[in-house]
Design a protein around this motif. Structure first.
Motif, PDB file in Angstrom:
ATOM      1  N   PRO A   1      86.639  44.272 -61.671  1.00 58.58           N
ATOM      2  CA  PRO A   1      85.651  45.190 -62.327  1.00 58.58           C
ATOM      3  C   PRO A   1      84.607  45.797 -61.593  1.00 58.58           C
ATOM      4  CG  PRO A   1      85.066  42.833 -62.785  1.00 58.58           C
ATOM      5  CD  PRO A   1      86.377  42.775 -61.844  1.00 58.58           C
ATOM      6  N   SER A   2      84.047  46.707 -62.097  1.00 55.64           N
ATOM      7  CA  SER A   2      82.945  47.602 -61.473  1.00 55.64           C
ATOM      8  C   SER A   2      81.687  46.861 -61.969  1.00 55.64           C
ATOM      9  CB  SER A   2      82.905  49.044 -62.056  1.00 55.64           C
ATOM     10  OG  SER A   2      84.014  49.714 -61.501  1.00 55.64           O
ATOM     11  N   PRO A   3      81.073  46.272 -60.792  1.00 60.56           N
ATOM     12  CA  PRO A   3      79.744  45.732 -61.214  1.00 60.56           C
ATOM     13  C   PRO A   3      78.483  46.526 -61.894  1.00 60.56           C
ATOM     14  CG  PRO A   3      79.844  46.142 -58.677  1.00 60.56           C
ATOM     15  CD  PRO A   3      81.112  46.474 -59.489  1.00 60.56           C
ATOM     16  N   ASP A   4      77.686  46.101 -62.642  1.00 61.19           N
ATOM     17  CA  ASP A   4      76.535  46.885 -63.132  1.00 61.19           C
ATOM     18  C   ASP A   4      75.353  46.739 -62.047  1.00 61.19           C
ATOM     19  OD1 ASP A   4      74.803  48.237 -64.726  1.00 61.19           O
ATOM     20  OD2 ASP A   4      74.752  46.699 -66.349  1.00 61.19           O
ATOM     21  N   GLY A   5      75.509  47.712 -61.136  1.00 64.55           N
ATOM     22  CA  GLY A   5      74.373  47.688 -60.283  1.00 64.55           C
ATOM     23  C   GLY A   5      74.757  46.739 -59.115  1.00 64.55           C
ATOM     24  N   ALA A   6      73.612  46.545 -58.107  1.00 65.21           N
ATOM     25  CA  ALA A   6      73.768  45.838 -56.914  1.00 65.21           C
ATOM     26  C   ALA A   6      73.441  44.370 -57.393  1.00 65.21           C
ATOM     27  CB  ALA A   6      73.127  46.432 -55.897  1.00 65.21           C
ATOM     28  N   HIS A   7      72.782  43.902 -58.423  1.00 65.52           N
ATOM     29  CA  HIS A   7      72.107  42.780 -58.507  1.00 65.52           C
ATOM     30  C   HIS A   7      72.994  41.583 -58.519  1.00 65.52           C
ATOM     31  CE1 HIS A   7      68.150  44.485 -59.391  1.00 65.52           C
ATOM     32  NE2 HIS A   7      68.556  45.107 -60.330  1.00 65.52           N
ATOM     33  N   TRP A   8      74.341  41.662 -58.572  1.00 63.05           N
ATOM     34  CA  TRP A   8      75.332  40.813 -58.472  1.00 63.05           C
ATOM     35  C   TRP A   8      75.039  39.999 -57.137  1.00 63.05           C
ATOM     36  CZ3 TRP A   8      78.713  40.878 -54.418  1.00 63.05           C
ATOM     37  CH2 TRP A   8      79.138  42.164 -53.982  1.00 63.05           C
ATOM     38  N   GLN A   9      74.619  40.839 -56.116  1.00 65.43           N
ATOM     39  CA  GLN A   9      74.263  40.314 -54.622  1.00 65.43           C
ATOM     40  C   GLN A   9      73.301  39.178 -54.658  1.00 65.43           C
ATOM     41  OE1 GLN A   9      74.969  43.092 -51.524  1.00 65.43           O
ATOM     42  NE2 GLN A   9      75.522  44.477 -52.990  1.00 65.43           N
ATOM     43  N   ASN A  10      72.678  38.973 -55.709  1.00 59.43           N
ATOM     44  CA  ASN A  10      71.676  37.522 -55.819  1.00 59.43           C
ATOM     45  C   ASN A  10      72.480  36.548 -56.302  1.00 59.43           C
ATOM     46  OD1 ASN A  10      69.576  39.255 -54.595  1.00 59.43           O
ATOM     47  ND2 ASN A  10      69.137  40.114 -56.507  1.00 59.43           N
ATOM     48  N   GLY A  11      73.587  36.666 -56.688  1.00 59.62           N
ATOM     49  CA  GLY A  11      74.566  35.609 -57.590  1.00 59.62           C
ATOM     50  C   GLY A  11      74.565  35.947 -58.987  1.00 59.62           C
TER      51      GLY A  11
ATOM     52  N   GLY B   1      86.293  39.306 -58.829  1.00 61.53           N
ATOM     53  CA  GLY B   1      85.497  39.550 -57.774  1.00 61.53           C
ATOM     54  C   GLY B   1      84.911  40.828 -57.806  1.00 61.53           C
ATOM     55  N   TYR B   2      83.633  40.611 -57.414  1.00 61.99           N
ATOM     56  CA  TYR B   2      82.860  41.917 -56.808  1.00 61.99           C
ATOM     57  C   TYR B   2      82.704  42.077 -55.258  1.00 61.99           C
ATOM     58  CZ  TYR B   2      80.750  41.788 -61.548  1.00 61.99           C
ATOM     59  OH  TYR B   2      80.693  41.725 -63.154  1.00 61.99           O
ATOM     60  N   ARG B   3      82.760  43.310 -54.705  1.00 67.72           N
ATOM     61  CA  ARG B   3      82.556  43.525 -53.211  1.00 67.72           C
ATOM     62  C   ARG B   3      81.719  44.729 -53.166  1.00 67.72           C
ATOM     63  NH1 ARG B   3      88.353  45.058 -50.300  1.00 67.72           N
ATOM     64  NH2 ARG B   3      88.628  47.228 -51.045  1.00 67.72           N
ATOM     65  N   SER B   4      80.862  44.703 -52.015  1.00 66.83           N
ATOM     66  CA  SER B   4      79.755  45.755 -51.822  1.00 66.83           C
ATOM     67  C   SER B   4      80.682  46.989 -51.123  1.00 66.83           C
ATOM     68  CB  SER B   4      78.846  45.355 -51.230  1.00 66.83           C
ATOM     69  OG  SER B   4      79.041  45.068 -49.657  1.00 66.83           O
ATOM     70  N   ASN B   5      80.059  47.890 -50.684  1.00 67.32           N
ATOM     71  CA  ASN B   5      80.591  48.929 -49.670  1.00 67.32           C
ATOM     72  C   ASN B   5      80.343  48.364 -48.439  1.00 67.32           C
ATOM     73  OD1 ASN B   5      81.068  50.842 -51.630  1.00 67.32           O
ATOM     74  ND2 ASN B   5      79.029  51.783 -51.686  1.00 67.32           N
ATOM     75  N   VAL B   6      80.861  49.075 -47.511  1.00 63.80           N
ATOM     76  CA  VAL B   6      80.751  48.399 -46.116  1.00 63.80           C
ATOM     77  C   VAL B   6      79.486  48.765 -45.558  1.00 63.80           C
ATOM     78  CG1 VAL B   6      81.685  48.601 -43.513  1.00 63.80           C
ATOM     79  CG2 VAL B   6      83.309  48.272 -45.609  1.00 63.80           C
ATOM     80  N   ASP B   7      78.718  47.996 -44.884  1.00 61.55           N
ATOM     81  CA  ASP B   7      77.457  48.280 -44.381  1.00 61.55           C
ATOM     82  C   ASP B   7      77.527  48.260 -42.833  1.00 61.55           C
ATOM     83  OD1 ASP B   7      76.109  48.591 -46.825  1.00 61.55           O
ATOM     84  OD2 ASP B   7      75.518  46.482 -46.881  1.00 61.55           O
TER      85      ASP B   7
END
Length: 292
Positions: free
Chosen positions: A26-36, A243-249
């Motif tokens: 699923p599409s995450p709601d923002g990037a805060h998921w990267q904090n857990g 799962g969520y995943r970020s863009n490539v940095d």
């Protein structure tokens, strides 16, 4: 005469039926998921009842039904992020091309590294990936369950017996389509026993239509992390996973300039977070073809 320098003509293709291919994304709601993340896990058991005025037993009316009681356990569960990284040395002059090279390098390794981290719980050799498959102890963060214990349902069985026991426990626990996580070394055994097939959507499934996750990064280790005996492996069952995943940095580590070779370090990385529902089961089985 010098040989010609060419771009690599081969196209890299990841193997199908890996972890990221088979879980929900699923599409995450923002990037805060990267904090857990934390969520409320509900794993209902359900129950039945009857209307005593409309029911008969064959020997008369049944007694008054017992009071209805809660049958939807709830608990807080959580998941933690981790990052897959690829790094190489590049010339400062070719930084633009280096990004493309770094992205290609990451694409070649990230599925394997993702699967290994999700099976073992290890990132940079530390157990910091929660939840993961090979686990024999619960991990709590306050009142949030980060890690559940994998419950072995059978050990040392043939693959048909092991898969049957695992799927029955999964049906009792989850009651929907779950996931069977196996190392790729187990696929020939499953195929020989006719326990794996492709469904109409191209997914690998069991006779019960649970989805098989065949991870190239799955090492086949047991809940305590130990390697199985030769000729055996472990498999795990979970409820649906997501799962969520970020863009490539991309990062150029400019303070790492090697003046002798005039190179910098180029890094490509992506952050992941994986969770699953309700069940966490394990089975130990023998590899090999049927003997009869």
């Amino acid at each position: 005469m010098a040989r010609q320098l060419i771009d690599l003509p081969a196209v890299f293709t990841t193997l199908p039926n890996g972890l990221w291919d088979t879980i929900q994304t699923p599409s995450p709601d923002g990037a805060h998921w990267q904090n857990g993340v934390t969520w409320v896990e509900r794993c209902p058991t359900g129950d039945t009842t009857y209307d005593e005025c409309l029911s008969v037993t064959g020997t008369g009316s049944p007694p008054e039904p017992p009071p209805k009681t809660p049958n939807v356990p709830q608990e807080f569960r959580g998941a933690t992020p981790f990052t897959v990284i690829a790094e190489f040395q590049c010339s400062p002059v070719g930084l633009g091309e280096a990004q493309a090279v770094a992205q290609d390098a990451l694409a070649r390794v990230e599925q394997h590294q993702l699967e290994n981290a999700f099976w073992t719980g290890l990132a940079a050799d530390q157990t910091v990936v929660f939840p993961h498959l090979a686990a024999d102890a619960e991990v709590l963060d306050g009142d949030v369950v980060l890690q559940t214990t994998a419950s072995p349902v059978v050990t040392g069985a043939d693959v048909a017996t092991a898969l049957g026991a695992l799927e029955q426990e999964l049906a009792d626990c989850y009651k929907g389509q779950g996931l069977i996580h196996v190392p790729r070394s187990a696929l020939p055994t499953l195929a020989a026993w006719k326990l794996a097939r492709l469904d109409d959507s191209g997914r690998l499934v069991t006779p019960n239509n649970n989805v098989i996750v065949a991870g190239g990064g799955y090492p086949g280790t047991g809940p305590d992390g130990s390697a199985p005996a030769d000729g055996t492996a472990w498999m795990y069952a979970t409820g649906a996973a997501w799962g969520y995943r970020s863009n490539v940095d991309f990062t150029q580590v400019r303070d790492s300039l090697n003046r002798a070779s005039n190179t910098l370090r180029m890094q490509a990385e992506r952050t992941y977070l994986i969770g699953f529902e309700c069940c966490h089961l394990a089975a130990h089985f023998a590899l090999g073809v049927p003997t009869e």
